[in-house]
Write a protein that holds these residues in place. Structure first.
Motif, PDB file in Angstrom:
ATOM      1  N   SER A 138     -19.207 -14.394 -32.579  1.00  0.00           N
ATOM      2  CA  SER A 138     -19.004 -15.067 -31.292  1.00  0.00           C
ATOM      3  C   SER A 138     -18.791 -14.049 -30.175  1.00  0.00           C
ATOM      4  O   SER A 138     -19.306 -14.217 -29.068  1.00  0.00           O
ATOM      5  CB  SER A 138     -17.840 -16.050 -31.362  1.00  0.00           C
ATOM      6  OG  SER A 138     -16.628 -15.383 -31.551  1.00  0.00           O
ATOM      7  N   ASP A 139     -18.053 -12.979 -30.468  1.00  0.00           N
ATOM      8  CA  ASP A 139     -17.867 -11.917 -29.462  1.00  0.00           C
ATOM      9  C   ASP A 139     -19.187 -11.240 -29.130  1.00  0.00           C
ATOM     10  O   ASP A 139     -19.459 -10.929 -27.962  1.00  0.00           O
ATOM     11  CB  ASP A 139     -16.864 -10.876 -29.963  1.00  0.00           C
ATOM     12  CG  ASP A 139     -15.447 -11.414 -30.010  1.00  0.00           C
ATOM     13  OD1 ASP A 139     -15.165 -12.411 -29.311  1.00  0.00           O
ATOM     14  OD2 ASP A 139     -14.626 -10.836 -30.747  1.00  0.00           O
TER      15      ASP A 139
ATOM     16  N   ALA B 277      -8.638 -20.302 -32.156  1.00  0.00           N
ATOM     17  CA  ALA B 277      -9.019 -19.472 -33.308  1.00  0.00           C
ATOM     18  C   ALA B 277      -8.532 -18.035 -33.113  1.00  0.00           C
ATOM     19  O   ALA B 277      -8.048 -17.405 -34.060  1.00  0.00           O
ATOM     20  CB  ALA B 277     -10.526 -19.507 -33.501  1.00  0.00           C
ATOM     21  N   ARG B 278      -8.642 -17.501 -31.894  1.00  0.00           N
ATOM     22  CA  ARG B 278      -8.145 -16.157 -31.620  1.00  0.00           C
ATOM     23  C   ARG B 278      -6.628 -16.093 -31.808  1.00  0.00           C
ATOM     24  O   ARG B 278      -6.107 -15.129 -32.342  1.00  0.00           O
ATOM     25  CB  ARG B 278      -8.481 -15.736 -30.193  1.00  0.00           C
ATOM     26  CG  ARG B 278      -9.919 -15.400 -29.965  1.00  0.00           C
ATOM     27  CD  ARG B 278     -10.105 -14.869 -28.555  1.00  0.00           C
ATOM     28  NE  ARG B 278     -11.479 -14.953 -28.138  1.00  0.00           N
ATOM     29  CZ  ARG B 278     -12.417 -14.109 -28.482  1.00  0.00           C
ATOM     30  NH1 ARG B 278     -12.146 -13.116 -29.282  1.00  0.00           N
ATOM     31  NH2 ARG B 278     -13.657 -14.266 -28.056  1.00  0.00           N
TER      32      ARG B 278
ATOM     33  N   ASP C 191     -16.690 -17.325 -37.009  1.00  0.00           N
ATOM     34  CA  ASP C 191     -16.975 -15.898 -37.156  1.00  0.00           C
ATOM     35  C   ASP C 191     -16.725 -15.243 -35.800  1.00  0.00           C
ATOM     36  O   ASP C 191     -17.566 -15.297 -34.905  1.00  0.00           O
ATOM     37  CB  ASP C 191     -18.418 -15.706 -37.613  1.00  0.00           C
ATOM     38  CG  ASP C 191     -18.737 -14.262 -37.933  1.00  0.00           C
ATOM     39  OD1 ASP C 191     -17.939 -13.364 -37.592  1.00  0.00           O
ATOM     40  OD2 ASP C 191     -19.811 -14.027 -38.524  1.00  0.00           O
ATOM     41  N   MET C 192     -15.540 -14.655 -35.644  1.00  0.00           N
ATOM     42  CA  MET C 192     -15.142 -14.106 -34.348  1.00  0.00           C
ATOM     43  C   MET C 192     -16.015 -12.923 -33.927  1.00  0.00           C
ATOM     44  O   MET C 192     -16.319 -12.773 -32.747  1.00  0.00           O
ATOM     45  CB  MET C 192     -13.666 -13.674 -34.386  1.00  0.00           C
ATOM     46  CG  MET C 192     -12.705 -14.841 -34.545  1.00  0.00           C
ATOM     47  SD  MET C 192     -12.885 -16.108 -33.277  1.00  0.00           S
ATOM     48  CE  MET C 192     -12.372 -15.236 -31.841  1.00  0.00           C
ATOM     49  N   ASP C 193     -16.422 -12.089 -34.878  1.00  0.00           N
ATOM     50  CA  ASP C 193     -17.277 -10.951 -34.532  1.00  0.00           C
ATOM     51  C   ASP C 193     -18.606 -11.421 -33.963  1.00  0.00           C
ATOM     52  O   ASP C 193     -19.089 -10.898 -32.955  1.00  0.00           O
ATOM     53  CB  ASP C 193     -17.522 -10.067 -35.756  1.00  0.00           C
ATOM     54  CG  ASP C 193     -16.243  -9.420 -36.268  1.00  0.00           C
ATOM     55  OD1 ASP C 193     -15.342  -9.186 -35.441  1.00  0.00           O
ATOM     56  OD2 ASP C 193     -16.169  -9.152 -37.481  1.00  0.00           O
TER      57      ASP C 193
ATOM     58  N   ILE D 131     -12.194 -21.763 -29.383  1.00  0.00           N
ATOM     59  CA  ILE D 131     -12.263 -20.309 -29.562  1.00  0.00           C
ATOM     60  C   ILE D 131     -10.911 -19.677 -29.266  1.00  0.00           C
ATOM     61  O   ILE D 131     -10.449 -18.793 -29.989  1.00  0.00           O
ATOM     62  CB  ILE D 131     -13.379 -19.708 -28.685  1.00  0.00           C
ATOM     63  CG1 ILE D 131     -14.750 -20.182 -29.180  1.00  0.00           C
ATOM     64  CG2 ILE D 131     -13.311 -18.190 -28.673  1.00  0.00           C
ATOM     65  CD1 ILE D 131     -15.904 -19.777 -28.304  1.00  0.00           C
TER      66      ILE D 131
ATOM     67  N   ILE E 247      -5.709 -15.977 -35.466  1.00  0.00           N
ATOM     68  CA  ILE E 247      -5.997 -14.677 -36.068  1.00  0.00           C
ATOM     69  C   ILE E 247      -4.900 -13.667 -35.716  1.00  0.00           C
ATOM     70  O   ILE E 247      -4.447 -12.912 -36.564  1.00  0.00           O
ATOM     71  CB  ILE E 247      -7.380 -14.165 -35.647  1.00  0.00           C
ATOM     72  CG1 ILE E 247      -8.462 -14.998 -36.327  1.00  0.00           C
ATOM     73  CG2 ILE E 247      -7.562 -12.700 -35.989  1.00  0.00           C
ATOM     74  CD1 ILE E 247      -9.854 -14.706 -35.861  1.00  0.00           C
TER      75      ILE E 247
END
Length: 85
Positions: A56-57, A77-78, A52-54, A74, A81
């Motif tokens: 993690s940010d 994953a970025r 869940d990138m949101d 990470i 995306i």
């Protein structure tokens, strides 16, 4: 409270599967975690990352730092995306 984004090992012997979690930096790796961010399965080809990138940010803006094992996950994953868009 200093927090880290780190891997929590689950799964059977010789079939490691990891959760990406946020935890206090002083607690044991199998202890209670603050939040779950996703999973990482290194046995698939290519390794499967569900993150869940949101979330993690959000944790990184709050001061959580990824460990040296989680930082490349990470980053990958970025990258995945941005190539999908």
């Amino acid at each position: 409270m200093a927090t880290k984004i780190r891997l929590q090992r689950i799964g059977a012997k010789k079939k490691a599967f990891y959760r990406i979690v946020v935890a206090d930096h002083l607690t044991a790796p199998t202890s209670k975690v603050v939040d779950y961010l996703g999973t990482y399965d290194p046995h698939k080809d290519p390794p499967e990352i569900k993150l869940d990138m949101d979330l993690s940010d959000e944790w990184m803006t709050k001061g959580a730092t990824p460990t040296e094992n989680v930082a490349p996950i990470i980053k990958r994953a970025r990258k995945e995306i941005t190539t999908e868009e």
